[in-house]
Design an enzyme around this catalytic site. Structure first.
Site, PDB file in Angstrom:
ATOM      1  N   HIS A   1       0.805  -1.119  -0.158  1.00  0.00           N
ATOM      2  CA  HIS A   1       0.304  -0.032  -0.118  1.00  0.00           C
ATOM      3  C   HIS A   1       0.774   1.631  -0.291  1.00  0.00           C
ATOM      4  O   HIS A   1       0.502   1.855  -0.012  1.00  0.00           O
ATOM      5  CB  HIS A   1      -0.832  -0.190   1.086  1.00  0.00           C
ATOM      6  CG  HIS A   1       0.165   0.746   2.662  1.00  0.00           C
ATOM      7  ND1 HIS A   1       0.104  -0.857   3.421  1.00  0.00           N
ATOM      8  CD2 HIS A   1      -0.213   1.999   3.302  1.00  0.00           C
ATOM      9  CE1 HIS A   1       1.110  -0.198   4.829  1.00  0.00           C
ATOM     10  NE2 HIS A   1       0.031   1.477   4.428  1.00  0.00           N
TER      11      HIS A   1
HETATM   12  C1  UD1 Z   1      -2.874   5.761   5.257  1.00  0.00           C
HETATM   13  C2  UD1 Z   1      -2.114   5.962   6.263  1.00  0.00           C
HETATM   14  C3  UD1 Z   1      -0.188   5.486   6.386  1.00  0.00           C
HETATM   15  C4  UD1 Z   1      -0.550   3.527   6.927  1.00  0.00           C
HETATM   16  C5  UD1 Z   1      -1.765   3.870   6.071  1.00  0.00           C
HETATM   17  C6  UD1 Z   1      -2.500   2.343   6.402  1.00  0.00           C
HETATM   18  C7  UD1 Z   1      -1.659   8.501   5.905  1.00  0.00           C
HETATM   19  C8  UD1 Z   1      -0.088   9.981   4.825  1.00  0.00           C
HETATM   20  N1  UD1 Z   1      -0.560   7.760   5.231  1.00  0.00           N
HETATM   21  O1  UD1 Z   1      -2.447   5.222   3.523  1.00  0.00           O
HETATM   22  O2  UD1 Z   1       0.944   5.676   6.504  1.00  0.00           O
HETATM   23  O3  UD1 Z   1       0.500   3.308   6.414  1.00  0.00           O
HETATM   24  O4  UD1 Z   1      -2.931   4.246   5.978  1.00  0.00           O
HETATM   25  O5  UD1 Z   1      -3.294   1.258   6.184  1.00  0.00           O
HETATM   26  O6  UD1 Z   1      -1.921   8.835   6.399  1.00  0.00           O
HETATM   27  N2  UD1 Z   1      -9.035   4.558   0.995  1.00  0.00           N
HETATM   28  C9  UD1 Z   1     -10.846   3.506   0.325  1.00  0.00           C
HETATM   29  N3  UD1 Z   1     -11.264   3.635   1.579  1.00  0.00           N
HETATM   30  C10 UD1 Z   1     -10.994   4.014   3.055  1.00  0.00           C
HETATM   31  C11 UD1 Z   1      -9.615   4.744   3.021  1.00  0.00           C
HETATM   32  C12 UD1 Z   1      -9.050   5.221   1.513  1.00  0.00           C
HETATM   33  O7  UD1 Z   1     -11.121   3.846  -0.619  1.00  0.00           O
HETATM   34  O8  UD1 Z   1     -11.393   3.137   3.604  1.00  0.00           O
HETATM   35  C13 UD1 Z   1      -8.589   4.682  -1.262  1.00  0.00           C
HETATM   36  C14 UD1 Z   1      -9.454   5.977  -1.635  1.00  0.00           C
HETATM   37  O9  UD1 Z   1      -9.473   6.013  -2.438  1.00  0.00           O
HETATM   38  C15 UD1 Z   1      -7.439   7.288  -0.423  1.00  0.00           C
HETATM   39  C16 UD1 Z   1      -6.529   5.600  -0.641  1.00  0.00           C
HETATM   40  O10 UD1 Z   1      -7.037   4.267  -0.480  1.00  0.00           O
HETATM   41  O11 UD1 Z   1      -7.570   7.933  -1.649  1.00  0.00           O
HETATM   42  C17 UD1 Z   1      -5.927   6.549   0.389  1.00  0.00           C
HETATM   43  O12 UD1 Z   1      -6.312   6.408   2.431  1.00  0.00           O
HETATM   44  P1  UD1 Z   1      -5.382   7.176   2.396  1.00  0.00           P
HETATM   45  O13 UD1 Z   1      -5.833   7.395   3.853  1.00  0.00           O
HETATM   46  O14 UD1 Z   1      -4.976   8.710   2.102  1.00  0.00           O
HETATM   47  O15 UD1 Z   1      -3.730   7.169   2.421  1.00  0.00           O
HETATM   48  P2  UD1 Z   1      -3.337   5.145   2.717  1.00  0.00           P
HETATM   49  O16 UD1 Z   1      -2.374   5.082   1.859  1.00  0.00           O
HETATM   50  O17 UD1 Z   1      -4.874   4.306   3.333  1.00  0.00           O
HETATM   51  N1  UDP Z   2      -4.046  -5.937   8.789  1.00  0.00           N
HETATM   52  C1  UDP Z   2      -5.490  -6.744   8.484  1.00  0.00           C
HETATM   53  N2  UDP Z   2      -6.303  -6.914   7.020  1.00  0.00           N
HETATM   54  C2  UDP Z   2      -5.425  -6.797   6.089  1.00  0.00           C
HETATM   55  C3  UDP Z   2      -3.972  -5.789   6.670  1.00  0.00           C
HETATM   56  C4  UDP Z   2      -3.786  -5.669   7.436  1.00  0.00           C
HETATM   57  O1  UDP Z   2      -6.249  -7.233   9.481  1.00  0.00           O
HETATM   58  O2  UDP Z   2      -6.318  -6.919   5.120  1.00  0.00           O
HETATM   59  C5  UDP Z   2      -3.716  -5.216   9.924  1.00  0.00           C
HETATM   60  C6  UDP Z   2      -2.183  -6.027  10.008  1.00  0.00           C
HETATM   61  O3  UDP Z   2      -2.184  -7.514  10.184  1.00  0.00           O
HETATM   62  C7  UDP Z   2      -2.081  -5.217  10.936  1.00  0.00           C
HETATM   63  C8  UDP Z   2      -1.988  -3.795  10.271  1.00  0.00           C
HETATM   64  O4  UDP Z   2      -3.460  -4.408   8.954  1.00  0.00           O
HETATM   65  O5  UDP Z   2      -2.161  -5.085  12.090  1.00  0.00           O
HETATM   66  C9  UDP Z   2      -1.277  -3.085   9.557  1.00  0.00           C
HETATM   67  O6  UDP Z   2      -1.750  -2.122   8.521  1.00  0.00           O
HETATM   68  P1  UDP Z   2      -1.471  -1.687   7.185  1.00  0.00           P
HETATM   69  O7  UDP Z   2      -0.666  -2.632   6.606  1.00  0.00           O
HETATM   70  O8  UDP Z   2      -2.620  -0.751   6.889  1.00  0.00           O
HETATM   71  O9  UDP Z   2      -0.765   0.211   7.865  1.00  0.00           O
HETATM   72  P2  UDP Z   2       1.225   0.023   8.300  1.00  0.00           P
HETATM   73  O10 UDP Z   2       0.964  -0.772   9.273  1.00  0.00           O
HETATM   74  O11 UDP Z   2       2.157   0.586   7.406  1.00  0.00           O
HETATM   75  O12 UDP Z   2       0.723   1.659   8.572  1.00  0.00           O
END
Ligand code: UD1
Ligand code: UDP
Length: 355
Positions: free
Chosen positions: A204
């Site tokens: 991601h």
């Molecule tokens: C965010 C965090 C990242 C974290 C990750 C965990 C920031 C800058 N990034 O990244 O540090 O590791 O979460 O998963 O805060 N979207 C959906 N549904 C949702 C949420 C998001 O469709 O419920 C889509 C949207 O198109 C959005 C994109 O995912 O634009 C990215 O979501 P965003 O929360 O901006 O960043 P993440 O990549 O999820």
């Molecule tokens: N996770 C989950 N379902 C998924 C992917 C991740 O429950 O489909 C959990 C994973 O086990 C871990 C956390 O989400 O506990 C990690 O989150 P993510 O990878 O979104 O973010 P990051 O840790 O990189 O910030």
């Protein structure tokens, strides 16, 4: 003691679960603000249900958008709540935009700020998380470091007051929920999987999934490995796959599925042969379960896992990923770098002692 917790993204719900439980046990009064950064059921509500996290008192429902817009809307929303609720502490987790908005709102109102997962650094300023972490740590009054490296990173930046190495609440969560995962998850049967005969991948990071050539390179490595790869697809990655017109169906060994709940994820992680990921949390969980990890990045904040030979960095390079895949992988060294599974209680105790 009134604690105002700010969460918004998937990994924060997981970390907030054991800490919230410890706060309640210590008689603390937690008021939770969900910024709405993650909002799909499978990215948010499922974690509240499975981990027994009480419903947030407020959901700001900010949603997705450009970083400045998203962080600004959060800041405005959180500030209004802080003015009304007047907590003793603001508690933030990790390094997302929700973290930084909570930190800035607290700092501007001079409300004491505590940061869980303080001191993590990748030293890569191209990651949005790196700015969020550095700024949050420099605003915080209490800094809860998960590892020794994290505390050392803070010292290098001159932060020594209020720093405590407490362990990692993600480890607490794994210990607290592994049994439930074993009892309740039916994901292996549902996907027809035999333990240790599949690998598990998540992706991601914007650096990996927002660029078509890089994303194709990683997916080509997955395909060419010939390994059965279960691939729960983050919404950011799903959007990229759709936008670039990538056809995963043409790679029969890759099994893309919707994002999973925590219990299914723990069950899949524990039984995987190898975990491939760019997630911070998944690198650690691989380590907790002693499953070899291939990290699809050029650096990691969790350097202990590299030093123990449990994790390797391959970037998004197809050849390096394939070479690691075919190497004989096993975790031979394991240490308690992430605490004793009681980080949450230590955090709750320190919050009340500092008050
Ligand atoms: C965010 C965090 C990242 C974290 C990750 C965990 C920031 C800058 N990034 O990244 O540090 O590791 O979460 O998963 O805060 N979207 C959906 N549904 C949702 C949420 C998001 O469709 O419920 C889509 C949207 O198109 C959005 C994109 O995912 O634009 C990215 O979501 P965003 O929360 O901006 O960043 P993440 O990549 O999820
Ligand atoms: N996770 C989950 N379902 C998924 C992917 C991740 O429950 O489909 C959990 C994973 O086990 C871990 C956390 O989400 O506990 C990690 O989150 P993510 O990878 O979104 O973010 P990051 O840790 O990189 O910030």
């Amino acid at each position: 003691m009134k604690i105002l917790t700010v969460v918004g993204a998937r990994p924060q719900f997981i970390k907030a679960a054991p800490v919230g439980r410890a706060l309640r046990q210590a008689g603390g009064d937690e008021f939770m603000v969900h910024t709405g950064q993650h909002y799909d059921h499978g990215m948010s509500q499922v974690f509240f249900d499975e981990l027994g996290i009480p419903a947030p008192q407020v959901n700001l429902e900010i949603g997705s958008g450009h970083h400045g817009w998203q962080t600004g809307k959060m800041l405005e929303g959180i500030e209004a709540i802080l003015l009304r609720e007047k907590p003793d502490w603001v508690l933030v987790y990790g390094d997302t935009n929700s973290t930084m908005a909570g930190a800035l709102a607290a700092a501007k109102l001079q409300i004491p700020l505590a940061h869980v997962e303080a001191g993590l650094r990748s030293y890569n300023r191209e990651m949005p998380e790196e700015h969020n972490r550095v700024l949050t740590d420099h605003c915080a009054d209490l800094l809860f470091c998960p590892t020794e490296t994290a505390a050392a990173n803070l010292r290098k930046e001159g932060i020594t007051q209020g720093v405590h190495q407490v362990g990692d609440p993600m480890y607490d969560a794994v210990l607290q929920f592994s049994e439930a995962a074993e009892k309740k998850s039916t994901i292996l049967q549902a996907l027809g999987l035999t333990p240790k005969q599949y690998s598990l991948a998540t992706l991601h990071r914007p650096a990996n999934v927002d660029d078509e050539a890089i994303l194709r390179e990683i997916l080509a490595a997955f395909e060419q490995s010939g390994e059965k790869i279960i691939f729960p697809v983050h919404p950011r990655t799903r959007h990229s796959i759709d936008r670039f017109g990538i056809e995963l169906a043409s790679a029969p060994n890759i099994h893309p599925i919707a994002p999973l709940g925590y219990l299914d994820m723990l069950a899949l992680e524990k039984n995987a042969r190898v975990i491939l990921t760019d997630s911070g949390g998944m690198q650690k969980e691989a380590y907790f379960f002693q499953v070899p990890c291939i990290t699809l990045r050029e650096e990691t904040e969790w350097v202990e896992t590299l030093e123990d030979g449990a994790n390797v960095l391959t970037g998004a390079d197809r050849e390096r990923i394939l070479a690691e895949f075919s190497a004989d992988k096993h975790v031979s060294r394991w240490a308690d770098h992430f605490g004793d599974g009681h980080a949450a209680e230590t955090i709750a105790d320190l919050l009340s002692r500092y008050l």
